[in-house]
Design a protein around this motif. Structure first.
Motif, PDB file in Angstrom:
ATOM      1  N   MET A 110       0.825  -1.202   0.000  1.00 29.62           N
ATOM      2  CA  MET A 110       0.000   0.000   0.000  1.00 29.62           C
ATOM      3  C   MET A 110       0.859   1.253   0.000  1.00 29.62           C
ATOM      4  SD  MET A 110      -2.909   1.441  -0.181  1.00 29.62           S
ATOM      5  CE  MET A 110      -4.201   0.243   0.154  1.00 29.62           C
ATOM      6  N   ARG A 111       2.021   1.196   0.669  1.00 25.99           N
ATOM      7  CA  ARG A 111       2.954   2.332   0.631  1.00 25.99           C
ATOM      8  C   ARG A 111       3.418   2.592  -0.808  1.00 25.99           C
ATOM      9  NH1 ARG A 111       5.186   4.079   5.466  1.00 25.99           N
ATOM     10  NH2 ARG A 111       4.723   2.783   7.298  1.00 25.99           N
ATOM     11  N   SER A 129       0.467   3.928  -2.837  1.00 21.88           N
ATOM     12  CA  SER A 129       0.124   5.302  -2.462  1.00 21.88           C
ATOM     13  C   SER A 129       1.119   6.293  -3.041  1.00 21.88           C
ATOM     14  CB  SER A 129       0.082   5.426  -0.940  1.00 21.88           C
ATOM     15  OG  SER A 129      -0.888   4.572  -0.388  1.00 21.88           O
ATOM     16  N   SER A 130       2.400   5.920  -3.007  1.00 22.61           N
ATOM     17  CA  SER A 130       3.436   6.781  -3.574  1.00 22.61           C
ATOM     18  C   SER A 130       3.192   7.022  -5.056  1.00 22.61           C
ATOM     19  CB  SER A 130       4.806   6.143  -3.352  1.00 22.61           C
ATOM     20  OG  SER A 130       5.815   6.886  -4.004  1.00 22.61           O
ATOM     21  N   MET A 141      -1.484   9.153   5.772  1.00 21.63           N
ATOM     22  CA  MET A 141      -1.595   9.156   4.312  1.00 21.63           C
ATOM     23  C   MET A 141      -1.976   7.782   3.798  1.00 21.63           C
ATOM     24  SD  MET A 141      -1.119  12.013   2.740  1.00 21.63           S
ATOM     25  CE  MET A 141      -0.420  11.629   1.138  1.00 21.63           C
ATOM     26  N   ILE A 142      -1.391   6.718   4.389  1.00 19.92           N
ATOM     27  CA  ILE A 142      -1.718   5.362   3.960  1.00 19.92           C
ATOM     28  C   ILE A 142      -3.167   5.056   4.278  1.00 19.92           C
ATOM     29  CG2 ILE A 142      -1.236   2.923   4.372  1.00 19.92           C
ATOM     30  CD1 ILE A 142       1.664   3.705   4.857  1.00 19.92           C
ATOM     31  N   PHE A 172       0.261   6.479  -6.706  1.00 19.12           N
ATOM     32  CA  PHE A 172      -1.062   7.047  -6.942  1.00 19.12           C
ATOM     33  C   PHE A 172      -1.068   8.560  -6.753  1.00 19.12           C
ATOM     34  CE2 PHE A 172      -5.341   8.246  -5.530  1.00 19.12           C
ATOM     35  CZ  PHE A 172      -6.129   7.673  -6.521  1.00 19.12           C
ATOM     36  N   TYR A 173      -0.406   9.041  -5.679  1.00 20.51           N
ATOM     37  CA  TYR A 173      -0.423  10.469  -5.380  1.00 20.51           C
ATOM     38  C   TYR A 173       0.605  11.266  -6.174  1.00 20.51           C
ATOM     39  CZ  TYR A 173      -3.632   9.804  -1.478  1.00 20.51           C
ATOM     40  OH  TYR A 173      -4.742   9.531  -0.719  1.00 20.51           O
ATOM     41  N   LYS A 232      -3.621   8.789 -11.165  1.00 23.61           N
ATOM     42  CA  LYS A 232      -4.964   8.570 -10.619  1.00 23.61           C
ATOM     43  C   LYS A 232      -5.932   8.161 -11.728  1.00 23.61           C
ATOM     44  CE  LYS A 232      -4.391  11.862  -6.822  1.00 23.61           C
ATOM     45  NZ  LYS A 232      -4.851  13.139  -6.228  1.00 23.61           N
ATOM     46  N   LEU A 263       5.549   7.977   3.389  1.00 19.45           N
ATOM     47  CA  LEU A 263       4.184   8.389   3.697  1.00 19.45           C
ATOM     48  C   LEU A 263       3.883   7.992   5.129  1.00 19.45           C
ATOM     49  CD1 LEU A 263       2.413   7.095   0.493  1.00 19.45           C
ATOM     50  CD2 LEU A 263       3.132   9.428   0.960  1.00 19.45           C
ATOM     51  N   ALA A 323      -5.339   6.680   1.743  1.00 28.40           N
ATOM     52  CA  ALA A 323      -5.330   5.919   0.484  1.00 28.40           C
ATOM     53  C   ALA A 323      -6.208   4.687   0.600  1.00 28.40           C
ATOM     54  CB  ALA A 323      -3.896   5.507   0.120  1.00 28.40           C
TER      55      ALA A 323
END
Length: 342
Positions: free
Chosen positions: A22-23, A26-27, A95-96, A29-30, A36, A91, A99
């Motif tokens: 997920m980290r 998320s990195s 933040m995680i 994705f953002y 996105k 993150l 997400a």
């Protein structure tokens, strides 16, 4: 890293992702709006690949997925923060969590809009929860859908000129506007319903053994598919007929019914006539959010006739089903066991 990122995104879509993955996600994705948008497109393709599509449409979906894989590779090359776990943008847990919640909303939100592969159409996804009242949805062509509890409906914001198509996992009452040159298709699991203009009710939850289609007016053609997604049977229905499809055995049963009564769930009344107990309990599960276990096959297939309303409590309905004390009932949290008495 191209393959690693693709695997992580698929795991995110499958809701089977570790915190470290997920980290990484998320990195990526953002990192940009492009990422996105790419994820939304991949989710649409991923959802379509799970549907029983005709061969030509499956080819288009697979081709779309391959095109997005190439874009994903370009994105991974440009975004060096995803190149290896050691260089991931740090993150914090907040933040995680954001997400994770955001991805969760994509999966379970009430109304969602996301782009198709060609970005020329927008699709809408509507979900209802257990004990929800029927939700009225108006489609682009003027057709309406009343979506019952614990159901999912996916449809384009604007239909194509020569075809109207929706996806249903659950129960819904359709009022379809007639359009001779634009058939209306309801896809779900191992069946496709084709109509031009009519009123009909469908109960087709992906996890249930049975699907039930009831025709109130007009005419529909229902096609079933085997385990290999090959066309199996095609049945034409007339008003006041109900088709019951056993998705495990492929057996189809067509009966004459009072269609208006069969669709009375829109007014909070659920009517059953000579139907297997398993089908009845499946419906109770969807409305009350419970799990009903019937250990023996004989009891699951035993036929029942009756009614219940959405205002009744589940314990009261179970007591009515057990009017002959044929079962020993166990209530354990949200699980109800109906054990046949010897």
């Amino acid at each position: 890293m191209k393959n690693e990122l693709e695997i992580i995104i698929v795991r995110v879509l499958q809701k089977d992702v570790t915190e470290e993955e997920m980290r990484i996600f998320s990195s990526w994705f953002y990192a940009s709006e492009e990422n996105k948008n790419l994820f939304f497109q991949m989710k649409q393709i991923f959802d379509n690949r799970k549907e029983n599509l005709p061969a030509d449409e499956r080819f288009d979906v697979d081709a779309g997925w391959n095109r997005l894989r190439k874009k994903l590779h370009e994105s991974a090359v440009q975004n060096k923060s995803v190149a290896a776990p050691k260089t991931i943008l740090r993150l914090n847990r907040w933040m995680i969590a954001v997400a994770a919640v955001f991805i969760g909303l994509i999966a379970v939100g009430s109304i969602l809009f996301y782009a198709k592969t060609n970005q020329s159409d927008l699709w809408v996804e509507v979900r209802t929860e257990f004990r929800d009242e029927p939700k009225l949805i108006e489609l682009h062509d003027g057709s309406t859908v009343q979506l019952n509890a614990s159901s999912v409906l996916k449809y384009p914001k604007k239909f194509k000129k020569n075809q109207r198509e929706v996806y249903l996992d659950g129960e819904a009452l359709f009022d379809v506007v007639k359009a001779e040159k634009s058939p209306f298709l309801v896809r779900g699991g191992k069946q496709v319903i084709r109509v031009l203009g009519t009123r009909f009710s469908v109960m087709n939850y992906s996890e249930d053994v049975y699907s039930v289609t009831t025709l109130i007016s007009g005419k529909v053609s229902l096609e079933t598919f085997d385990e290999d997604n090959n066309p199996d049977q095609r049945i034409v229905m007339n008003p006041d007929q109900q088709l019951r499809f056993n998705k495990h055995t492929g057996q189809v049963t067509l009966n004459d019914v009072d269609a208006a009564e069969a669709a009375s769930w829109v007014n909070g009344t659920y009517a059953f006539y000579n139907e297997p107990l398993e089908l009845i309990t499946e419906r109770l599960e969807k409305y009350y959010g419970v799990n009903i276990v019937i250990p023996d096959e004989f009891s699951r297939n035993e036929k029942y006739t009756g009614k219940f309303t959405s205002k009744q409590q589940i314990a009261e309905i179970i007591k009515i089903i057990n009017f002959e004390d044929q079962f020993h009932t166990h209530f354990r949290g949200d699980t109800i066991v109906l054990q046949r008495n010897n």
